[in-house]
Design an enzyme around this catalytic site. Structure first.
Site, mmCIF file in Angstrom:
data_model
loop_
_atom_site.group_PDB
_atom_site.id
_atom_site.type_symbol
_atom_site.label_atom_id
_atom_site.label_comp_id
_atom_site.label_asym_id
_atom_site.label_seq_id
_atom_site.Cartn_x
_atom_site.Cartn_y
_atom_site.Cartn_z
ATOM 1 N N GLY A 91 48.001 30.830 40.901
ATOM 2 C CA GLY A 91 46.645 31.380 40.575
ATOM 3 C C GLY A 91 45.388 30.975 41.651
ATOM 4 C CE LYS A 126 49.437 34.417 40.388
ATOM 5 N NZ LYS A 126 50.392 33.803 39.915
ATOM 6 N N GLY A 186 53.307 32.617 43.849
ATOM 7 C CA GLY A 186 52.537 31.534 44.127
ATOM 8 C C GLY A 186 51.381 31.125 42.971
ATOM 9 C CD GLU A 243 44.012 35.124 23.409
ATOM 10 O OE1 GLU A 243 43.647 34.697 24.409
ATOM 11 O OE2 GLU A 243 44.178 36.350 23.172
ATOM 12 N N GLY A 286 46.146 34.050 43.608
ATOM 13 C CA GLY A 286 45.510 34.733 42.672
ATOM 14 C C GLY A 286 43.946 34.721 43.120
ATOM 15 C CD GLU A 332 43.204 46.001 29.836
ATOM 16 O OE1 GLU A 332 43.119 45.441 28.612
ATOM 17 O OE2 GLU A 332 43.021 47.024 30.316
ATOM 18 C CB CYS A 363 46.358 40.045 24.641
ATOM 19 S SG CYS A 363 47.156 41.709 25.032
HETATM 20 P P1 NAP Z 1 45.954 33.095 32.674
HETATM 21 O O1 NAP Z 1 46.058 31.578 32.981
HETATM 22 O O2 NAP Z 1 44.534 33.660 32.916
HETATM 23 O O3 NAP Z 1 46.874 33.579 33.972
HETATM 24 C C1 NAP Z 1 47.128 34.886 34.312
HETATM 25 C C2 NAP Z 1 47.352 35.138 35.828
HETATM 26 O O4 NAP Z 1 46.447 34.716 36.425
HETATM 27 C C3 NAP Z 1 48.440 34.182 36.085
HETATM 28 O O5 NAP Z 1 49.396 35.021 37.140
HETATM 29 C C4 NAP Z 1 47.880 33.084 36.856
HETATM 30 O O6 NAP Z 1 48.664 32.438 37.971
HETATM 31 C C5 NAP Z 1 46.611 33.776 37.509
HETATM 32 N N1 NAP Z 1 45.425 32.945 37.827
HETATM 33 C C6 NAP Z 1 45.275 31.604 37.398
HETATM 34 N N2 NAP Z 1 44.180 31.242 37.851
HETATM 35 C C7 NAP Z 1 43.683 32.237 38.711
HETATM 36 C C8 NAP Z 1 42.378 32.494 39.521
HETATM 37 N N3 NAP Z 1 41.470 31.435 39.440
HETATM 38 N N4 NAP Z 1 42.373 33.443 40.361
HETATM 39 C C9 NAP Z 1 43.288 34.770 39.941
HETATM 40 N N5 NAP Z 1 44.438 34.569 39.134
HETATM 41 C C10 NAP Z 1 44.379 33.450 38.918
HETATM 42 O O7 NAP Z 1 46.749 33.567 31.586
HETATM 43 P P2 NAP Z 1 48.002 33.222 30.861
HETATM 44 O O8 NAP Z 1 48.029 31.808 30.434
HETATM 45 O O9 NAP Z 1 49.254 33.692 31.872
HETATM 46 O O10 NAP Z 1 47.916 34.532 29.894
HETATM 47 C C11 NAP Z 1 47.463 34.147 28.611
HETATM 48 C C12 NAP Z 1 46.171 34.811 28.314
HETATM 49 O O11 NAP Z 1 46.209 36.145 28.764
HETATM 50 C C13 NAP Z 1 45.705 34.805 27.056
HETATM 51 O O12 NAP Z 1 44.289 34.661 26.997
HETATM 52 C C14 NAP Z 1 45.935 36.394 26.599
HETATM 53 O O13 NAP Z 1 45.020 37.077 25.734
HETATM 54 C C15 NAP Z 1 45.707 37.091 27.828
HETATM 55 N N6 NAP Z 1 46.342 38.463 27.909
HETATM 56 C C16 NAP Z 1 45.790 39.642 27.594
HETATM 57 C C17 NAP Z 1 46.542 40.723 27.810
HETATM 58 C C18 NAP Z 1 45.782 42.127 27.814
HETATM 59 O O14 NAP Z 1 46.185 43.037 27.972
HETATM 60 N N7 NAP Z 1 44.412 42.108 27.304
HETATM 61 C C19 NAP Z 1 47.884 40.799 27.931
HETATM 62 C C20 NAP Z 1 48.419 39.509 27.761
HETATM 63 C C21 NAP Z 1 47.759 38.373 27.869
HETATM 64 P P3 NAP Z 1 49.589 31.069 37.367
HETATM 65 O O15 NAP Z 1 50.942 31.666 37.724
HETATM 66 O O16 NAP Z 1 49.265 29.894 38.492
HETATM 67 O O17 NAP Z 1 49.463 30.811 36.145
#
Ligand code: NAP
Ligand code: MG
Length: 474
Positions: free
Chosen positions: A203, A170, A201, A379, A207, A245, A279
């Site tokens: 999260g 996803k 779809g 962050e 998700g 991650e 990140c």
């Molecule tokens: P996010 O809001 O956590 O979303 C990540 C993914 O999770 C998206 O596909 C999102 O779907 C999905 N998601 C949202 N709610 C969920 C739930 N309740 N259960 C399961 N999945 C769900 O993060 P983002 O805004 O996309 O990315 C930014 C964040 O990612 C930052 O905090 C960054 O540090 C972190 N990041 C970490 C790394 C690493 O390798 N450590 C790399 C890149 C980014 P939707 O399509 O609905 O949004």
């Protein structure tokens, strides 16, 4: 227009059982570039079933067969270079130079590295009176963010395929189209039906559905800490393994013998690269008190070498934030910095001149930031740098380690002893000395609230395996 209002299940496009769609916006133009289905629980169930059905045969393939498959995947990925670049630029607003050299390239590196490593990977081992066999973990649910559309998916997919696991992916609703290109790559490379399934779809539906699905054995997630917590809570109900991650607030420790221009440029490149949406970005520059004024002058001298602008322009270093929501979040943090006792060096709120359309932020640097300030602890995921001063190396290390995160750390300087002491004292998953390039065979992941588990290379493959001990084998 990119329109993918179906899901890819068991080797074919399948209609969504729901009829809601989600618009995808180009953040540089604010225009709609396409739409995807907002998948349902039923769509996810079908994909999980396909992955379940494909698992017995795929997990029994030999490592040589899977290595060959990964090499064919890398070959097919390379054939689609221009398409990957075009799609990632459009959905993420990622500048062409960065997209080509980093976004596109990282995805490729994961497949090539996995192909190479899995050939030499020991899936079995003999101990005193035991035989250890590493079995593929089963069906993996992969949930990815938007900031590196191919890199994040590819590291998970390369490890899963190397291990013999089947998957349901996803991708982020912000950047779903790079995954469609990956599907084309896998089809052309001959990935067996049902091994790779793609469900688009939200999260909250897909998700959550993945992390609570009884037929999914492992969830590999990259994204924010808050979502990571929810995934763990859901996965805990049936003791599902998770790999997370998450975020970071990584320090750049500038040693007192560092070249000040080099150090300042290193710090700027961290907040400017991918518009600070990295990140592992070094977002706290820890600078000796005695170097402070020269460092700030060097930041002012060099910041214009990192132009913010149109992603299509080859000289652009920094594009827009991925979405209006992210832009607003970044603006709020910049305002918090202004409202604190920190000093604004450059940048600030609002859009850069001439860039009124598109979710552009100014490269923003604050100094006189206290280690405990909000902008030094949370962050931001945007182009904002906090400069913090220190008096001796022990203090620098204490400040560097003083957040809830531990994803990455950077050291800039010359004295081998100080470089070594600092690098070895930082409590983070990845430390980079003087901008050394990444090693794709080495583990990637975080200490503390930056996550659980490791990706990349053989450590990444291990996550998709279950070791089984057999004693008394005849
Ligand atoms: P996010 O809001 O956590 O979303 C990540 C993914 O999770 C998206 O596909 C999102 O779907 C999905 N998601 C949202 N709610 C969920 C739930 N309740 N259960 C399961 N999945 C769900 O993060 P983002 O805004 O996309 O990315 C930014 C964040 O990612 C930052 O905090 C960054 O540090 C972190 N990041 C970490 C790394 C690493 O390798 N450590 C790399 C890149 C980014 P939707 O399509 O609905 O949004
Ligand atoms: Mg978008």
């Amino acid at each position: 227009m990119y329109n993918y209002i179906q899901h890819y299940i068991n080797g074919q496009w399948v209609d969504s059982t729901g009829n809601e769609t989600i618009d995808v916006i180009n953040p540089a133009t604010e225009e709609k570039i396409g739409e995807i289905s907002s998948g349902t629980k039923e769509d996810l169930d079908k994909a999980v079933q396909a992955a379940r059905d494909a698992f017995p045969a795929f997990s029994q393939t030999t490592k040589e067969e899977r290595a060959d498959l990964l090499d064919r995947i890398a070959d097919e990925y390379e054939k689609r270079k221009d398409q990957f670049i075009e799609v990632i630029m459009a959905e993420l607003g990622s500048p062409v130079t960065f997209t080509t050299n980093v976004q596109y390239q990282m995805g490729l590196n994961h497949f090539r590295t996995a192909a190479k490593l899995v050939r030499d990977f020991d899936f079995t081992e003999n101990r005193e009176n035991s035989f250890i066999q590493k079995d593929a973990i089963g069906v993996a649910g992969l949930i990815t963010p938007w900031n590196f559309p191919t890199n994040q998916a590819s590291t998970k997919l390369a490890s899963a395929f190397a291990a013999g696991s089947t998957v349901v992916l996803k991708p982020s609703t912000e950047t779903p189209f790079a995954a469609v290109l990956l599907k084309e790559v896998f089809e052309a490379a001959g990935v067996p039906k049902g091994v790779f399934n793609l469900v688009n779809g939200t999260g909250s539906t897909i998700g959550n559905g993945i992390s609570s699905h009884p037929d999914i054995d492992f969830v590999s997630f990259t994204g924010s800490g808050g979502v990571g917590t929810k995934i763990m809570e859901n996965a805990a109900q049936d003791i599902k393994k998770v790999s997370l991650e998450l975020g970071g607030k990584s320090p750049i420790v500038v040693l007192d013998d560092a070249d000040v221009d080099y150090a300042a440029k290193t710090a700027i490149s961290h907040i400017a690269g991918n518009t600070g949406q990295v990140c592992t970005a070094g977002t706290r520059a820890l600078v000796p008190e005695s170097m402070h004024d020269d460092f700030i002058q060097a930041i002012k001298n060099h910041i214009s070498e990192y132009p913010v602008g149109d992603p299509k322009d080859e000289s652009t270093f920094t594009g827009p934030q991925v979405s209006e929501d992210q832009w607003k979040t970044v603006q709020d943090y910049i305002q918090k910095g202004i409202d604190s006792n920190a000093t604004l060096v450059t940048g600030g709120t609002g859009k850069p001149e001439g860039l009124e359309t598109g979710y552009y932020s100014k490269l923003t640097v604050f100094t006189n930031v206290k280690p405990e300030d909000t902008i030094a602890q949370e962050e931001i995921f945007g182009p904002v740098l906090s400069v913090i001063t220190y008096n001796d190396l022990d203090e620098a290390i204490e400040i560097a380690n003083g957040t809830i995160y531990g994803l990455a750390g950077y050291v800039v300087g010359n004295d081998p002893e100080a470089l070594t002491k600092t690098a070895k004292s930082l409590r983070s998953g990845r430390i980079v000395v003087n901008n050394e390039q990444a090693d794709f065979t080495a583990p990637f992941g975080g200490f503390d609230q930056s996550g659980i588990g490791r990706e990349w290379g053989d450590y990444g493959i291990e996550e998709f395996l279950e070791p089984k001990t057999i004693v008394g084998l005849p």
